[in-house]
Design an enzyme around this catalytic site. Sequence first.
Site, PDB file in Angstrom:
ATOM      1  N   SER A  52       2.134  -8.733   8.541  1.00 14.15           N
ATOM      2  CA  SER A  52       1.568  -7.839   7.526  1.00 14.15           C
ATOM      3  C   SER A  52       2.758  -7.011   7.041  1.00 14.15           C
ATOM      4  CB  SER A  52       0.483  -6.950   8.137  1.00 14.15           C
ATOM      5  OG  SER A  52       0.068  -5.991   7.190  1.00 14.15           O
ATOM      6  N   TYR A  75       6.014   6.541   4.886  1.00 14.74           N
ATOM      7  CA  TYR A  75       5.346   5.493   4.107  1.00 14.74           C
ATOM      8  C   TYR A  75       4.496   6.045   2.983  1.00 14.74           C
ATOM      9  CZ  TYR A  75       4.964   0.630   3.647  1.00 14.74           C
ATOM     10  OH  TYR A  75       5.137  -0.633   3.171  1.00 14.74           O
ATOM     11  N   ASP A 111       0.813  -1.214   0.000  1.00  9.60           N
ATOM     12  CA  ASP A 111       0.000   0.000   0.000  1.00  9.60           C
ATOM     13  C   ASP A 111       0.848   1.265   0.000  1.00  9.60           C
ATOM     14  OD1 ASP A 111       0.746  -0.953   2.627  1.00  9.60           O
ATOM     15  OD2 ASP A 111      -0.402   0.716   3.443  1.00  9.60           O
ATOM     16  N   GLU A 165       2.358   2.702  14.719  1.00  6.57           N
ATOM     17  CA  GLU A 165       3.732   2.182  14.581  1.00  6.57           C
ATOM     18  C   GLU A 165       4.656   2.912  15.543  1.00  6.57           C
ATOM     19  OE1 GLU A 165       5.433   1.859  10.636  1.00  6.57           O
ATOM     20  OE2 GLU A 165       7.446   1.548  11.450  1.00  6.57           O
ATOM     21  N   LYS A 180      -6.617   0.049   6.382  1.00  8.42           N
ATOM     22  CA  LYS A 180      -5.426   0.277   7.204  1.00  8.42           C
ATOM     23  C   LYS A 180      -5.228   1.759   7.450  1.00  8.42           C
ATOM     24  CE  LYS A 180      -0.889   1.147   6.449  1.00  8.42           C
ATOM     25  NZ  LYS A 180       0.479   1.012   5.942  1.00  8.42           N
ATOM     26  N   LYS A 232      -1.893  -4.043  13.996  1.00  3.35           N
ATOM     27  CA  LYS A 232      -0.610  -4.110  13.295  1.00  3.35           C
ATOM     28  C   LYS A 232       0.423  -3.406  14.170  1.00  3.35           C
ATOM     29  CE  LYS A 232       1.464  -3.232   8.797  1.00  3.35           C
ATOM     30  NZ  LYS A 232       1.318  -3.458   7.378  1.00  3.35           N
ATOM     31  N   GLU A 253      -3.013   0.509  13.512  1.00  4.05           N
ATOM     32  CA  GLU A 253      -1.541   0.493  13.434  1.00  4.05           C
ATOM     33  C   GLU A 253      -0.903   1.756  14.019  1.00  4.05           C
ATOM     34  OE1 GLU A 253       0.000   0.088   9.453  1.00  4.05           O
ATOM     35  OE2 GLU A 253       2.085   0.133  10.107  1.00  4.05           O
TER      36      GLU A 253
HETATM   37  P1  13P Z   1       6.750  -2.531   6.797  1.00  2.00           P
HETATM   38  O1  13P Z   1       7.158  -1.883   8.072  1.00  2.00           O
HETATM   39  O2  13P Z   1       6.610  -4.028   6.930  1.00  2.00           O
HETATM   40  O3  13P Z   1       7.577  -2.127   5.631  1.00  2.00           O
HETATM   41  O4  13P Z   1       5.248  -2.041   6.462  1.00  2.00           O
HETATM   42  C1  13P Z   1       4.596  -1.112   7.217  1.00  2.00           C
HETATM   43  C2  13P Z   1       3.239  -0.901   6.709  1.00  2.00           C
HETATM   44  O5  13P Z   1       2.474  -0.261   7.396  1.00  2.00           O
HETATM   45  C3  13P Z   1       2.814  -1.433   5.410  1.00  2.00           C
HETATM   46  O6  13P Z   1       1.410  -1.443   5.290  1.00  2.00           O
END
Ligand code: 13P
Length: 443
Positions: free
Chosen positions: A381, A443, A118, A272, A230, A312, A270
């Site tokens: 994922s 991203y 994505d 992160e 997502k 995630k 997610e």
């Molecule tokens: P990676 O950290 O595995 O590259 O991917 C993060 C993500 O959010 C992809 O949808």
Amino acid sequence: MTPTNYIWLCRTPPWCCYTYNPCNSPADLTRTTTTYNLFILFVSTHVQISMATASFINLKASSSSPWIGQRSFNQRPGFSSRSPAARVSVIRAGSYSEELVKTAKTIASPGRGILAIDESNATCGKRLASIGLDNTEVNRQAYRQLLLTTPGLGQYISGSILFEETLFQSTTDGKTMVDCLREQNIVPGIKVDKGLVPLPGSNNESWCQGLDGLASRSAEYYKQGARFAKWRTVVSIPCGPSALAVKEAAWGLARYAAISQDNGLVPIVEPEILLDGDHSIDTTLDVAERVWAEVFYYLAENNVMFEGILLKPSMVTPGADHKEKADPETIAKYTLTMLKRRVPPAVPGIMFLSGGQSEMEATLNLHAMNQSPNPWHVSFSYARALQNSVLKAWQGRPENVEAAQKALLARAKANSLAQLGKYSAEGESDDAKKGMFVKGYTY
Ligand code: 13P
């Protein structure tokens, strides 16, 4: 106006605009009486329906957040808000609960995980640039087509997250990318966030945009075949994280999750926690616990159904610049400790991101987490940790497509085995061992 009054007002039927008509003759009187009786019947039926509806909504509204009633007014695709059929059916059919649970369970099925492709056009451009290709729509299509038409992919991959361009795109043979996935029993998903921007008032942190218009976008994505969504927001440890940034991240995720479920999409949640920094694994654990506590607090506040979401998370590791590396067993121990403290067992699946780890590290860590039973499906994922070898094998040449697809299948199979706790790193290539961490990665 209280939410209850508001709901009541919205449900008030249109009979309040009827006017009084005087009668001049017996025939008129009969006609008027009949009309009056019909009118009364109509009114009382409407009153009963409205009262039943209002008390039903009232009950729901008073038992939880005031805004829950709002869901009942949302339509399913294909219904017009003006048709009487929609007015009756929204109450019964306004929820996608069963479908959401089914979708989440399909994605979280044994030995399978998610292929994340994505990347925004800009980020996809970076992938293509790494093998000397221009960032054109044709090249992005060729790359995504290669990935999504890999024979046998559905054995190891249960879902694929797409960027909007790909969701609405076809292969060069005219088959939609969505159909390529469906043929292999892979659920199509869609990235719905609009990316990160600076968060004023914070410590150089960011927040994630995309809530405006999300409901109508989600309805379109559902029509196009997407069944999960997502939303990626980030938390930076070197920047604090500040209480404001954590709260904003958690609230945004929760609002997005509620809107997604309302439109039939299983939300992947997610937040992160970036690898950037020289902090210890204990610091990551502390921050991850804080972040997930807040995320679940707001998910509950927004009446999100936990059985219809997927998570995630980042794995709990030391910062990328920390002096000591942690082995897979330590990472598994810390990550599972954090998840068991914070994630209810009602959540069907934990689908990790790879976050810049090497392909092999990401697979080994997943394998270590599946050495004993977990309350949830613990899987992957990955984007970078599934695509790195593929790009290297492809190099943008048509004659390498088969080799590139084999590389994807090999990585998908390795992670499938890791999901089942049966992976062995024997025979992994040097490329698979190379880390992909990039400072301040977007991203
Ligand atoms: P990676 O950290 O595995 O590259 O991917 C993060 C993500 O959010 C992809 O949808």
